[in-house]
Scaffold this motif. Sequence first.
Motif, PDB file in Angstrom:
ATOM      1  N   GLN A  88       1.185  -1.385  -0.029  1.00 25.67           N
ATOM      2  CA  GLN A  88      -0.001   0.049   0.190  1.00 25.67           C
ATOM      3  C   GLN A  88       0.891   1.191  -0.097  1.00 25.67           C
ATOM      4  N   THR A 112       0.481   4.326  -2.864  1.00 23.33           N
ATOM      5  CA  THR A 112       0.653   5.859  -2.564  1.00 23.33           C
ATOM      6  C   THR A 112       1.427   6.138  -3.000  1.00 23.33           C
ATOM      7  N   HIS A 149      -6.829   9.194  -1.845  1.00 24.22           N
ATOM      8  CA  HIS A 149      -7.125   7.417  -2.210  1.00 24.22           C
ATOM      9  C   HIS A 149      -7.681   7.117  -0.859  1.00 24.22           C
ATOM     10  N   SER A 150      -8.267   6.108  -1.302  1.00 24.48           N
ATOM     11  CA  SER A 150      -8.466   4.707  -0.305  1.00 24.48           C
ATOM     12  C   SER A 150      -7.735   3.302  -0.392  1.00 24.48           C
ATOM     13  N   PHE A 151      -8.281   2.302   0.841  1.00 19.98           N
ATOM     14  CA  PHE A 151      -7.545   1.440   0.246  1.00 19.98           C
ATOM     15  C   PHE A 151      -8.942   0.174   0.459  1.00 19.98           C
ATOM     16  N   GLN A 177      -5.015  -5.413  -5.000  1.00 22.31           N
ATOM     17  CA  GLN A 177      -5.864  -4.650  -4.150  1.00 22.31           C
ATOM     18  C   GLN A 177      -6.243  -3.497  -4.665  1.00 22.31           C
ATOM     19  N   VAL A 180      -8.167  -0.099  -4.827  1.00 20.54           N
ATOM     20  CA  VAL A 180      -7.952   1.305  -4.770  1.00 20.54           C
ATOM     21  C   VAL A 180      -9.240   2.305  -4.825  1.00 20.54           C
TER      22      VAL A 180
END
Length: 147
Positions: A38, A42, A92-94, A107, A109
Amino acid sequence: MDRLPAFLRVFILPMLVALSLSGSPRAEEQAPSPEAWQAAITSQIIAFRERDADAAFGYAAAPFHKTFSDSRHFFFAIIGSGYTPIMTSVSHSFGAYRVLDDGSVGQIVHLVDSDQSLYDAVYALSLEDGAWRVDGVQLIKTPGIGI
Protein backbone atom coordinates in the motif's frame (compact mmCIF):
# COMPACT_ATOMS: atom_id res chain seq x y z
CA MET A 1 -8.72 -2.17 -22.06
CA ASP A 2 -7.95 -2.13 -25.78
CA ARG A 3 -5.33 0.57 -25.24
CA LEU A 4 -3.36 -1.43 -22.66
CA PRO A 5 -0.16 -3.19 -23.72
CA ALA A 6 -0.75 -6.91 -24.35
CA PHE A 7 1.21 -8.00 -21.27
CA LEU A 8 -1.18 -5.97 -19.09
CA ARG A 9 -4.35 -7.31 -20.74
CA VAL A 10 -3.17 -10.85 -20.04
CA PHE A 11 -2.50 -10.00 -16.39
CA ILE A 12 -5.40 -7.67 -15.49
CA LEU A 13 -8.32 -9.97 -16.38
CA PRO A 14 -7.11 -12.85 -14.17
CA MET A 15 -6.47 -10.32 -11.39
CA LEU A 16 -10.04 -9.04 -11.57
CA VAL A 17 -11.31 -12.61 -11.37
CA ALA A 18 -9.04 -13.42 -8.42
CA LEU A 19 -10.18 -10.35 -6.48
CA SER A 20 -13.82 -11.12 -7.12
CA LEU A 21 -13.64 -14.67 -5.75
CA SER A 22 -15.26 -15.20 -2.40
CA GLY A 23 -13.19 -15.79 0.69
CA SER A 24 -10.78 -13.78 2.73
CA PRO A 25 -7.07 -13.18 2.27
CA ARG A 26 -4.69 -15.75 3.69
CA ALA A 27 -4.00 -15.69 7.40
CA GLU A 28 -2.08 -12.58 8.36
CA GLU A 29 0.90 -14.51 9.77
CA GLN A 30 1.39 -16.16 6.35
CA ALA A 31 0.62 -13.18 4.15
CA PRO A 32 2.92 -10.34 3.18
CA SER A 33 2.21 -7.07 4.97
CA PRO A 34 -0.41 -4.89 3.24
CA GLU A 35 1.32 -1.78 4.56
CA ALA A 36 4.33 -2.47 2.32
CA TRP A 37 2.47 -2.72 -1.00
CA GLN A 38 0.00 0.00 0.00
CA ALA A 39 2.95 2.33 0.62
CA ALA A 40 4.20 1.61 -2.92
CA ILE A 41 0.74 2.34 -4.36
CA THR A 42 0.43 5.57 -2.38
CA SER A 43 3.90 6.68 -3.45
CA GLN A 44 3.12 6.07 -7.11
CA ILE A 45 -0.23 7.89 -6.84
CA ILE A 46 1.50 10.86 -5.20
CA ALA A 47 4.15 10.83 -7.93
CA PHE A 48 1.42 10.95 -10.60
CA ARG A 49 -0.36 13.77 -8.75
CA GLU A 50 2.92 15.73 -8.57
CA ARG A 51 3.63 14.94 -12.24
CA ASP A 52 6.91 13.31 -11.20
CA ALA A 53 7.45 10.87 -14.07
CA ASP A 54 10.72 9.51 -12.68
CA ALA A 55 9.20 8.64 -9.30
CA ALA A 56 6.04 7.13 -10.85
CA PHE A 57 8.18 5.02 -13.21
CA GLY A 58 10.29 3.91 -10.25
CA TYR A 59 7.26 2.08 -8.80
CA ALA A 60 6.45 0.33 -12.09
CA ALA A 61 7.29 -3.36 -12.46
CA ALA A 62 10.00 -4.74 -14.74
CA PRO A 63 7.75 -5.24 -17.83
CA PHE A 64 7.14 -1.48 -17.94
CA HIS A 65 10.88 -0.82 -17.87
CA LYS A 66 11.32 -3.21 -20.78
CA THR A 67 8.47 -1.61 -22.74
CA PHE A 68 9.21 2.09 -22.21
CA SER A 69 12.55 3.68 -23.02
CA ASP A 70 12.29 6.29 -20.27
CA SER A 71 10.05 7.68 -17.56
CA ARG A 72 8.51 10.39 -19.75
CA HIS A 73 7.32 7.87 -22.35
CA PHE A 74 5.87 5.75 -19.53
CA PHE A 75 4.16 8.74 -17.91
CA PHE A 76 2.54 10.03 -21.08
CA ALA A 77 1.49 6.53 -22.18
CA ILE A 78 -0.23 5.91 -18.85
CA ILE A 79 -1.99 9.28 -18.85
CA GLY A 80 -2.89 8.93 -22.54
CA SER A 81 -4.44 5.51 -21.89
CA GLY A 82 -7.23 6.88 -19.71
CA TYR A 83 -5.54 6.89 -16.32
CA THR A 84 -5.76 10.66 -15.79
CA PRO A 85 -8.14 10.20 -12.81
CA ILE A 86 -5.21 8.76 -10.85
CA MET A 87 -3.19 11.90 -11.56
CA THR A 88 -6.07 14.26 -10.80
CA SER A 89 -7.39 12.37 -7.78
CA VAL A 90 -7.69 14.32 -4.56
CA SER A 91 -7.88 11.33 -2.24
CA HIS A 92 -7.57 7.58 -2.18
CA SER A 93 -8.32 4.79 0.26
CA PHE A 94 -7.72 1.06 0.27
CA GLY A 95 -10.39 -1.56 -0.19
CA ALA A 96 -10.16 -5.33 -0.38
CA TYR A 97 -6.96 -7.09 -1.30
CA ARG A 98 -6.03 -10.60 -2.28
CA VAL A 99 -2.65 -12.23 -1.69
CA LEU A 100 -2.14 -14.49 -4.69
CA ASP A 101 1.19 -15.85 -3.46
CA ASP A 102 4.15 -14.57 -1.46
CA GLY A 103 5.23 -12.36 -4.35
CA SER A 104 2.02 -11.05 -5.89
CA VAL A 105 -1.10 -9.29 -4.66
CA GLY A 106 -4.17 -7.53 -5.96
CA GLN A 107 -5.40 -4.41 -4.18
CA ILE A 108 -8.52 -2.32 -4.77
CA VAL A 109 -7.98 1.42 -4.33
CA HIS A 110 -10.91 3.83 -4.13
CA LEU A 111 -10.19 7.21 -5.75
CA VAL A 112 -12.03 10.53 -5.62
CA ASP A 113 -11.21 12.65 -8.67
CA SER A 114 -10.98 16.46 -8.59
CA ASP A 115 -14.48 16.66 -10.08
CA GLN A 116 -15.78 14.37 -7.27
CA SER A 117 -16.14 11.38 -9.63
CA LEU A 118 -15.47 8.03 -7.99
CA TYR A 119 -13.20 5.31 -9.34
CA ASP A 120 -12.01 1.93 -8.22
CA ALA A 121 -8.53 1.02 -9.32
CA VAL A 122 -7.58 -2.65 -9.24
CA TYR A 123 -3.83 -2.75 -8.71
CA ALA A 124 -1.72 -5.81 -9.48
CA LEU A 125 1.63 -5.79 -7.71
CA SER A 126 4.63 -8.08 -7.54
CA LEU A 127 7.61 -8.29 -5.27
CA GLU A 128 10.81 -7.49 -7.20
CA ASP A 129 14.16 -7.55 -5.41
CA GLY A 130 12.45 -7.05 -2.05
CA ALA A 131 10.30 -4.09 -3.15
CA TRP A 132 6.67 -3.97 -4.29
CA ARG A 133 6.17 -2.80 -7.87
CA VAL A 134 3.00 -2.08 -9.84
CA ASP A 135 2.36 -4.63 -12.61
CA GLY A 136 -0.83 -3.02 -13.82
CA VAL A 137 -3.97 -1.10 -12.93
CA GLN A 138 -7.52 -1.45 -14.17
CA LEU A 139 -9.49 1.75 -13.57
CA ILE A 140 -13.26 1.48 -13.21
CA LYS A 141 -15.60 4.49 -12.88
CA THR A 142 -18.12 3.84 -10.11
CA PRO A 143 -21.51 5.48 -9.50
CA GLY A 144 -21.89 8.35 -7.06
CA ILE A 145 -19.94 11.42 -6.11
CA GLY A 146 -17.20 11.94 -3.55
CA ILE A 147 -17.06 14.64 -0.95
